[in-house]
Design an enzyme around this catalytic site. Structure first.
Site, PDB file in Angstrom:
ATOM      1  CG  HIS A  25      -2.121   1.025   1.060  1.00  0.00           C
ATOM      2  ND1 HIS A  25      -3.098   1.146   0.107  1.00  0.00           N
ATOM      3  CD2 HIS A  25      -2.279   2.164   1.845  1.00  0.00           C
ATOM      4  CE1 HIS A  25      -3.710   2.255   0.317  1.00  0.00           C
ATOM      5  NE2 HIS A  25      -3.268   2.893   1.282  1.00  0.00           N
TER       6      HIS A  25
ATOM      7  CG  HIS B  46      -1.681   6.690  -0.870  1.00  0.00           C
ATOM      8  ND1 HIS B  46      -2.795   6.388  -1.811  1.00  0.00           N
ATOM      9  CD2 HIS B  46      -1.714   6.367   0.248  1.00  0.00           C
ATOM     10  CE1 HIS B  46      -3.626   5.827  -1.151  1.00  0.00           C
ATOM     11  NE2 HIS B  46      -3.216   5.812   0.098  1.00  0.00           N
TER      12      HIS B  46
ATOM     13  NE  ARG C 145      -9.735  14.579   3.941  1.00  0.00           N
ATOM     14  CZ  ARG C 145     -10.976  14.229   3.766  1.00  0.00           C
ATOM     15  NH1 ARG C 145     -11.432  13.030   3.237  1.00  0.00           N
ATOM     16  NH2 ARG C 145     -11.833  15.336   4.054  1.00  0.00           N
TER      17      ARG C 145
ATOM     18  CE1 TYR D 121      -5.591  10.976  -3.512  1.00  0.00           C
ATOM     19  CE2 TYR D 121      -4.980   8.586  -2.855  1.00  0.00           C
ATOM     20  CZ  TYR D 121      -4.888  10.102  -2.351  1.00  0.00           C
ATOM     21  OH  TYR D 121      -4.502  10.465  -1.223  1.00  0.00           O
TER      22      TYR D 121
ATOM     23  CG  HIS E 250     -10.312   6.788  -1.753  1.00  0.00           C
ATOM     24  ND1 HIS E 250     -10.747   7.246  -0.457  1.00  0.00           N
ATOM     25  CD2 HIS E 250      -9.145   7.215  -1.713  1.00  0.00           C
ATOM     26  CE1 HIS E 250      -9.853   7.906   0.374  1.00  0.00           C
ATOM     27  NE2 HIS E 250      -8.680   7.733  -0.331  1.00  0.00           N
TER      28      HIS E 250
ATOM     29  NE  ARG F 197     -13.010   9.610   3.732  1.00  0.00           N
ATOM     30  CZ  ARG F 197     -11.876   8.981   4.279  1.00  0.00           C
ATOM     31  NH1 ARG F 197     -12.093   7.933   5.202  1.00  0.00           N
ATOM     32  NH2 ARG F 197     -10.743   9.178   3.606  1.00  0.00           N
TER      33      ARG F 197
ATOM     34  CD  GLU G 155      -6.452   5.935   7.400  1.00  0.00           C
ATOM     35  OE1 GLU G 155      -6.917   5.846   6.324  1.00  0.00           O
ATOM     36  OE2 GLU G 155      -5.351   6.056   7.538  1.00  0.00           O
TER      37      GLU G 155
ATOM     38  CG  HIS H  84      -5.820   1.784   6.848  1.00  0.00           C
ATOM     39  ND1 HIS H  84      -4.496   2.083   7.141  1.00  0.00           N
ATOM     40  CD2 HIS H  84      -5.979   2.728   5.858  1.00  0.00           C
ATOM     41  CE1 HIS H  84      -3.999   3.081   6.492  1.00  0.00           C
ATOM     42  NE2 HIS H  84      -4.709   3.419   5.461  1.00  0.00           N
TER      43      HIS H  84
ATOM     44  CG  ASP I 171      -1.016   4.507   4.059  1.00  0.00           C
ATOM     45  OD1 ASP I 171      -1.425   5.112   2.894  1.00  0.00           O
ATOM     46  OD2 ASP I 171      -1.831   4.757   4.875  1.00  0.00           O
TER      47      ASP I 171
HETATM   48 ZN   LIG Z   1      -3.933   4.740   1.682  1.00  0.00          ZN
END
Ligand SMILES: [Zn+2]
Length: 393
Positions: free
Chosen positions: A16, A18, A39, A78, A161, A164, A188, A222, A273
């Protein structure tokens, strides 16, 4: 004849990633807040990238992974579109940049092309930088994904994703249109569970099950805040769980029920991650050490189980069943960990590798028979210099 002094392991799989979150390391770690405030910082980076900058950042990040013994990465991708959410002239430009970056840096890649439709469980519209993540419909996403021409040595997987960002009907549509690896962020944060209960009257895990997505080939990422029913559902589904302990602690997510999941029959794999740390050996030992903190017991996982999570299970999650073990006919991925460093000297090889060694102790990395790291140096990319150039102070 090449001698590899130390302990040589199968390739480590980072299930995992990004890649662009690497830009937040050393910047977003201090200070108050939560996952949700972090975020906002991440959205700031996402807003600043174009295909060229994304390529350079991802290449350096993947090179750092190679230096850490990671021979295969699952990129949960994404960041698809231009700054205003409109597709680039080549709608696969960003995905292409990520694949090209991995190819130059060495690790094999599974591109988990991600469906992202809404900003909340209630179906809120995407706004601001989130527009870069969204395809308007499942079919528009599938069409863009179908245009990817990654070339040999790349697996194109899929991702939803989270609950959500993907409504129930779209989860079901994705499940019906995709075979191969599918990854999804799951539970998560408690707030995600609460919103899902309000909207659908069930947990995110139950929603995935209803949508047909809890099945072999699916990886739930997660899986931190689960009920007993959720754990049973995952255990009977054939799905895998990817824990990301260094990110989960950095973001104050919580400690997932790793041992209970394993006891229910769920294969566990590992990811870095957000790349607050890129060190799969650290992720592996964190699996056990988090369990010790939560259970007040030692020896919850054997070193063999921890190494399987870092190698074989991760490769299976990413669609590479012929990697992650040292065997005739398996891919020639070799990761040598030195046992004579100040950290590892004097230890039993397997215990030292899992509990004492880190990325800095990886000396040689061979990926598909190609030497990518020799004597602790990447053969093609100066990752530190590249990162310093892309991320000026
Ligand atoms: Zn992630």
């Amino acid at each position: 004849v090449v001698r590899l002094p130390g302990l040589t392991l199968p390739g480590l799989a980072n299930a995992h990633s990004h890649a662009f979150h690497r830009a937040l390391r050393g910047r977003a770690q201090a200070g108050p807040g939560s996952f949700w405030t972090w975020r906002e910082a991440m959205y700031g980076v996402a807003g600043s990238l174009d295909p060229e900058r994304y390529f350079r950042l991802a290449r350096a990040t993947f090179a750092e992974m190679a230096l850490a013994g990671i021979t295969c990465v699952g990129e949960f991708h994404y960041l698809h579109h231009g700054p205003d959410g409109r597709p680039y002239d080549d709608p696969t430009a960003m995905a292409g940049a990520v694949v090209a970056a991995a190819r130059e840096a060495g690790p094999r890649i599974t591109l988990l092309d991600t469906l992202y439709l809404t900003s909340t469980v209630d179906g809120g519209a995407l706004a601001g930088v989130q527009r870069r993540f969204g395809d308007a419909t499942v079919s528009a996403w599938a069409q863009r994904r179908g245009r990817l021409d990654p070339g040999p040595g790349v697996v194109v997987g899929a991702a939803a994703h989270s609950v959500r960002a993907v409504p129930a009907d779209a989860l079901a549509a994705l499940a019906a249109t995709v075979d191969g690896p599918v990854h999804v962020h799951l539970s998560e944060q408690p707030a995600e569970n609460e919103a899902c209960q309000r909207r659908y009257g069930c947990s995110p895990t139950e929603l995935l099950a209803r949508s047909g997505l809890l099945r072999p080939g699916t990886t739930a990422v997660h899986a931190t805040h689960l009920s007993t029913v959720d754990i049973e559902l995952l255990g009977s589904s054939g799905a895998c769980v990817c824990l990301c302990p260094t990110t989960e602690r950095d973001l104050a997510d919580g400690i997932g029920p790793a041992r209970a999941l394993a006891d229910a029959g769920v294969p566990l794999c590992l990811g870095s991650d957000s790349h607050a740390v890129i060190d799969l050996l650290e992720e592996a030992r964190a699996l056990e050490l988090n369990e010790r903190l939560a259970s007040l017991e030692r020896g919850r996982f054997t070193t063999g189980e921890l190494l399987t999570a870092a190698t074989l299970a991760g490769h299976r999650s990413l669609g590479w069943p012929d990697a992650g073990r040292l065997a005739v006919g398996a891919r020639a991925d070799l990761v040598t960990v030195r046992l004579d460093s100040v950290r590892t000297a004097g230890g039993a090889p397997d215990i030292a590798a899992v509990y004492s060694a880190g990325a800095a102790d990886v000396t040689h990395v061979v990926i598909d028979g190609r030497v990518v790291v020799r004597d602790g140096r990447h053969t093609a990319v100066d990752a530190a210099a590249e990162l310093a150039a892309i991320l000026p102070r």
